[in-house]
Design a protein around this motif. Structure first.
Motif, PDB file in Angstrom:
ATOM      1  N   LYS A   1       2.372   1.741  -3.232  1.00 37.81           N
ATOM      2  CA  LYS A   1       0.933   2.338  -4.310  1.00 37.81           C
ATOM      3  C   LYS A   1       0.811   3.817  -3.874  1.00 37.81           C
ATOM      4  CE  LYS A   1      -3.482   0.894  -5.655  1.00 37.81           C
ATOM      5  NZ  LYS A   1      -4.591  -0.008  -5.467  1.00 37.81           N
ATOM      6  N   GLU A   2       0.850   4.014  -2.702  1.00 38.89           N
ATOM      7  CA  GLU A   2       0.476   5.625  -2.620  1.00 38.89           C
ATOM      8  C   GLU A   2       1.539   6.369  -2.908  1.00 38.89           C
ATOM      9  OE1 GLU A   2      -2.294   6.893  -1.485  1.00 38.89           O
ATOM     10  OE2 GLU A   2      -3.243   4.869  -1.101  1.00 38.89           O
ATOM     11  N   THR A   3       2.878   6.009  -2.720  1.00 38.35           N
ATOM     12  CA  THR A   3       3.955   6.848  -3.231  1.00 38.35           C
ATOM     13  C   THR A   3       3.885   7.068  -4.642  1.00 38.35           C
ATOM     14  OG1 THR A   3       5.417   5.841  -1.415  1.00 38.35           O
ATOM     15  CG2 THR A   3       6.452   6.710  -2.877  1.00 38.35           C
TER      16      THR A   3
ATOM     17  N   GLY B   1       1.015   7.149  -6.422  1.00 35.57           N
ATOM     18  CA  GLY B   1       0.177   8.136  -6.661  1.00 35.57           C
ATOM     19  C   GLY B   1       0.471   9.482  -6.370  1.00 35.57           C
ATOM     20  N   ALA B   2       1.403   9.677  -5.220  1.00 40.23           N
ATOM     21  CA  ALA B   2       1.681  11.011  -4.815  1.00 40.23           C
ATOM     22  C   ALA B   2       2.610  11.512  -5.670  1.00 40.23           C
ATOM     23  CB  ALA B   2       2.327  10.881  -3.309  1.00 40.23           C
TER      24      ALA B   2
ATOM     25  N   LYS C   1       1.050  -1.270   0.161  1.00 43.32           N
ATOM     26  CA  LYS C   1      -0.127  -0.063  -0.134  1.00 43.32           C
ATOM     27  C   LYS C   1       0.803   1.118  -0.083  1.00 43.32           C
ATOM     28  CE  LYS C   1      -4.208  -1.918   2.338  1.00 43.32           C
ATOM     29  NZ  LYS C   1      -4.965  -1.655   3.421  1.00 43.32           N
TER      30      LYS C   1
END
Length: 878
Positions: free
Chosen positions: A819-821, A823-824, A816
């Motif tokens: 994935k968030e990195t 997206g950021a 997660k």
């Protein structure tokens, strides 16, 4: 005239408009992007199989315009508006909370700014009885221009000096003296005259102030004499203050509590009450000993300026010191005057006799006084004193004769002593009055109850404490025992108070066991009602002990009742049942004490025979207790309704051929409550039953009237309590039948009215009540028999590692995070691209504006040049 067009729109136009609105919400198929998968799995739901990149991009750009673009435009600018009000960004706080927080911040800020040398706000400085705010009014009636009118008093320069100093003088002026004054001499003269004038001005000012103050003081003294009639007229014309105005002023000037006032804890309150009782007990013991210090009123407050102008010397010999011819004082030996005890080593014979007649015995000086003084020593005080003095004279004669003293000297001494006896009679009368007064105070203190009590060590000591005490005194004794031995004051007090609770239960039991006549039962109920509040307080202090003690008592009484189940038990059962309703909740569905009491009361109402007046009153008392128990829970006990119905049955006249059926314990032939005399015109002070009715006496006609009235009122209360039940009509149907049989011709008007109201209420309830037929519940349809589905695991092509739960969770979180990195980072890139486009557009716009300005300057320069060229051409032509 032209025809007006119809403005109403056709239905086709409205329908087409609705379709156009719907078409706007439909996605454009050319804007939809289909996301293809590498491996197509049948039955798998896809979340992101279709997307709308154009709309998503437009939404993202619009969002950045509202957030990122505003931040970019406000970058490196200091003229932002920041709302820094307290609570403005807190959406949880209400407007009232915000205002309170802001007010608190302002007060704290003001408090911090104060200097440490400032005085406190609550201190009021005074001078000569007046506050500084009253003094500093600066009300000087004199004008500032008064001193300017008088040239002699004024400190300004006079006209002559100014003329000499500024407008002439010097060598050219004729002064009449040899030579002229120099400038230094003039200045010295100016300073001396100025000081002299200022001193005269200050002296005049002080004299004026003294005269003004003297006039003001004299005027205040003359005011009451000048206009006394006007003041009387004002008092007469002044209207009386209304009660409402009095209450309003009291509330207006009532002391208000501040934030600093702390509420006292329960332990502190108990401790203060104990200290107060101990102080009162100490004062009572001092009064019993004859110490009258407490009875002497305290002197009024005197200020420091009091000159004691109203002081008057007492002519009382107790305060006025005098001496007789032999140099002996008139003050009693060992007497107390103004807090000082007068003592003397060598007492004279007269003083010894006064002391023997006036002093108290050693037993009276003890705190515990059992013997009473009969004042016999005061009655015979005169005779004893004279006889003692004569005896002392006789012994003096013998001693003088033995020592060869002359008879003349002896007679002279005797005559002097007899004259002293007459002078001291007034002193003896004063001593008698003081002793009588002291005796009265001592007797009154003996009759008072002690203010402090120790807990009884046994039941016998409690009985001794209650001996010959009224009901109110017994209540006060238990209350003071609880206050002086509260559990918060010592460790063992809780257990001792538990023993006191058990002793009180035993005392109540013995109180009602000794009942023999109507007066004793009335006295027992008065004492019991006075002790109930204190028993309740003891039960609250130790609930476990109270629960256990009452349960044991009820078990014991139930066991005694089973030995004779057809006879009503003693009156102590009524007291304990009443006590249960005061100590424990009666509305619980199941209670360890109250529920067995219900069963106990029902047994007594069902099995005990009703033969005499005591049985009827006993049963009505139990019925009243049941009503008190069930007023909240609305519980139904059949035995109570049966008993009250039996009371009505006993008031119905019966004949031998026709008997009315009734349930036990009543008999079908019982007619003890049939009224034989006519009371239709009679009047009763009270139709309620009394404690005296529990005594077994003959049933009087008046008692029959009161029993019927109480039974009707109880039935009315029970009907109001149970009318919500579905079977209320069936429950009270026998009651209605017996009510119709009771003849009302001989009863008073109150009984007739009550009986008619109850009859109409029951009939109206019977008419308005709707009975619903009982229908069997419908059976639920049976479901068809189905086979259980066969579930097989489907392989999705993914392989998962076999690992522990903690490691699996960690891998999941790392996935997660990754994935968030991503997206950021993607959003950061898009933000930078958005800002880049904004900067490029700003640069293009600024370049365009610069080019337009340059073109405008070139055009203006060309116009100026053309004008110059035209002017040059005109010059050349000339």
């Amino acid at each position: 005239m032209a025809k007006r067009k119809n403005k109403r729109k056709s239905a086709d136009y409205v329908h087409s408009k609705k379709e156009s609105v719907k078409s706007k919400n439909v996605m454009n198929p050319f804007e939809i992007h289909v996301n293809k998968e590498k491996l197509r799995v049948l039955g798998k739901k896809q979340k992101n199989d279709r997307g709308v990149p154009g709309i998503s991009r437009a939404k993202a750009i619009q969002k950045r315009k509202h957030t990122l673009l505003k931040e970019y435009k406000g970058l490196h600018k200091s003229n932002k508006f920041m709302d820094k009000r307290i609570g403005e960004k807190n959406y949880i706080m209400t407007n009232e909370d915000k205002s309170m927080a802001r007010f608190t911040a302002v007060r704290v800020k003001a408090h911090n700014k104060k200097s440490i040398f400032n005085l406190a706000d609550d201190e009021v400085l005074t001078h000569k009885g007046q506050t500084l705010s009253e003094i500093e009014k600066f009300e000087d009636p004199r004008s500032d221009d008064e001193s300017l009118d008088d040239e002699n008093v004024s400190g300004n320069l006079d006209q002559q000096f100014v003329a000499d100093a500024h407008f002439g003088g010097g060598v050219l002026k004729n002064t009449g003296k040899e030579g002229a004054k120099t400038h230094k001499e003039l200045i010295d003269q100016l300073i001396a005259e100025s000081k002299k004038r200022k001193a005269e001005k200050q002296k005049t000012k002080e004299a004026t102030l003294e005269l003004t103050e003297k006039l003001d003081s004299e005027w205040k003294d003359l005011l009451p004499i000048v206009n006394p009639s006007k003041k009387v007229e004002e008092e007469v014309n002044k209207s009386k203050v209304d009660d409402y105005d009095k209450v309003m002023r009291e509330l207006k000037f009532e002391a208000r509590g501040t934030v600093s006032d702390r509420l006292k804890t329960e332990d502190e309150i108990v401790k203060e009450e104990k200290e107060k009782l101990e102080k009162l007990e100490q004062e009572r013991v001092e009064r019993m000993r004859g110490d009258l210090k407490q009875s002497i009123s305290k002197p009024n407050h005197r200020s420091a300026d009091d000159l004691e102008d109203d002081f008057v010397y007492e002519s009382d010999p107790e305060y006025m010191l005098s001496y007789n011819k032999e140099g002996e004082t008139n003050v009693q030996i060992d007497a107390e005057i103004n807090g000082v005890i007068i003592t003397q080593n060598n007492e004279s014979e007269v003083e010894v006799s006064q002391k023997n007649s006036g002093d108290r015995s050693d037993e009276d000086e003890e705190p515990e006084i059992d013997s009473e003084d009969n004042l016999s020593d005061l009655k015979d005080g005169d005779s004893e004193s004279e006889s003692d003095i004569e005896a002392s004279i006789a012994t003096g004669k013998n001693e003088l004769e033995n020592r060869d003293i002359k008879n003349e000297e002896v007679l002279k001494v005797n005559n002097d002593r007899r004259s002293d006896i007459k002078e001291d009679k007034s002193l003896q009368d004063k001593i008698k009055d003081d002793l009588l007064k002291r005796k009265e105070v001592m007797e009154q203190a003996r009759k008072e109850l002690p203010y402090t009590f120790t807990l009884p060590e046994s039941y016998e000591s409690l009985q001794k404490t209650f001996e010959n005490q009224s009901s109110s005194h017994q209540n006060v004794i238990i209350e003071r025992m609880i206050k002086c031995n509260h559990p918060s004051l010592a460790e063992g007090n809780k257990e001792n108070l538990g023993l006191l609770f058990a002793y009180l239960l035993q005392y109540v039991n013995d109180l009602f066991e000794d009942v023999t006549d109507a007066e004793s039962i009335k006295n027992s109920f008065e004492i019991f009602s006075a002790l109930i509040p204190q028993i309740y307080d003891l039960a609250q202090l130790n609930p476990e002990n109270a629960h256990h003690s009452v349960l044991e008592v009820m078990k014991e009484k139930q066991g005694e009742y089973r030995k004779k189940p057809k006879e009503h038990p003693g009156y102590e059962i009524l007291a304990f049942l009443k006590l249960v309703s005061s100590l424990f909740p009666t509305s619980d569905f199941r209670h360890q004490i109250v529920t067995p009491c219900f069963v106990f009361i029902e047994q007594m109402l069902t099995k005990c025979k009703v033969k005499c007046k005591r049985d009827i009153s006993y049963g009505l008392f139990l019925s009243t207790l049941i009503l008190e128990y069930t007023v909240i829970s609305k519980r139904y006990l059949p035995a109570v309704i049966i008993f009250l119905t039996g009371i009505l049955h006993m008031a119905v006249p019966k004949s031998k051929p026709k008997l009315i059926k009734i349930l036990p314990p009543f008999k079908a032939t019982a007619s003890d409550l049939v009224l034989l005399e006519n009371y239709s015109l009679g009047s009763f002070k009270s139709l309620h039953l009394d404690s005296k009715d529990l005594v077994n006496d003959d049933i009087s006609e008046e008692y029959k009237v009161r029993v019927l009235y109480v039974a009707l009122k109880l039935l009315e209360e029970f009907y109001n309590n149970l009318k919500e039940l579905s079977s209320s009509i069936e429950i009270f149907n026998p009651v209605l039948r017996y009510l119709d049989m009771i003849p009302t011709c001989n009863y008073p008007r109150e009984i007739k009215t009550c009986l008619e109201d109850l009859t109409n209420t029951l009939r109206n309830g019977k008419v308005n009540k709707k009975l619903n037929y009982i229908i069997m519940a419908a059976e639920r349809p049976k479901a068809l028999r189905l086979y259980e589905p066969k579930i097989e695991e489907v392989y999705d092509g993914k392989r998962y590692k076999k690992q522990s739960k903690v490691k699996a969770e960690r891998d999941k979180m790392l996935h997660k995070l990754k994935k968030e990195t991503k997206g950021a980072l993607r959003e950061i890139r898009r933000d930078k691209a958005f800002l880049g486009r904004i900067k490029i557009n700003e640069r293009i716009q600024s370049d365009k504006e610069r080019k337009d300005k340059v073109k405008r300057l070139y055009a203006e320069a060309a116009m100026q040049q053309s004008e110059l060229n035209s002017l040059d051409r005109k010059r050349k032509k000339k």
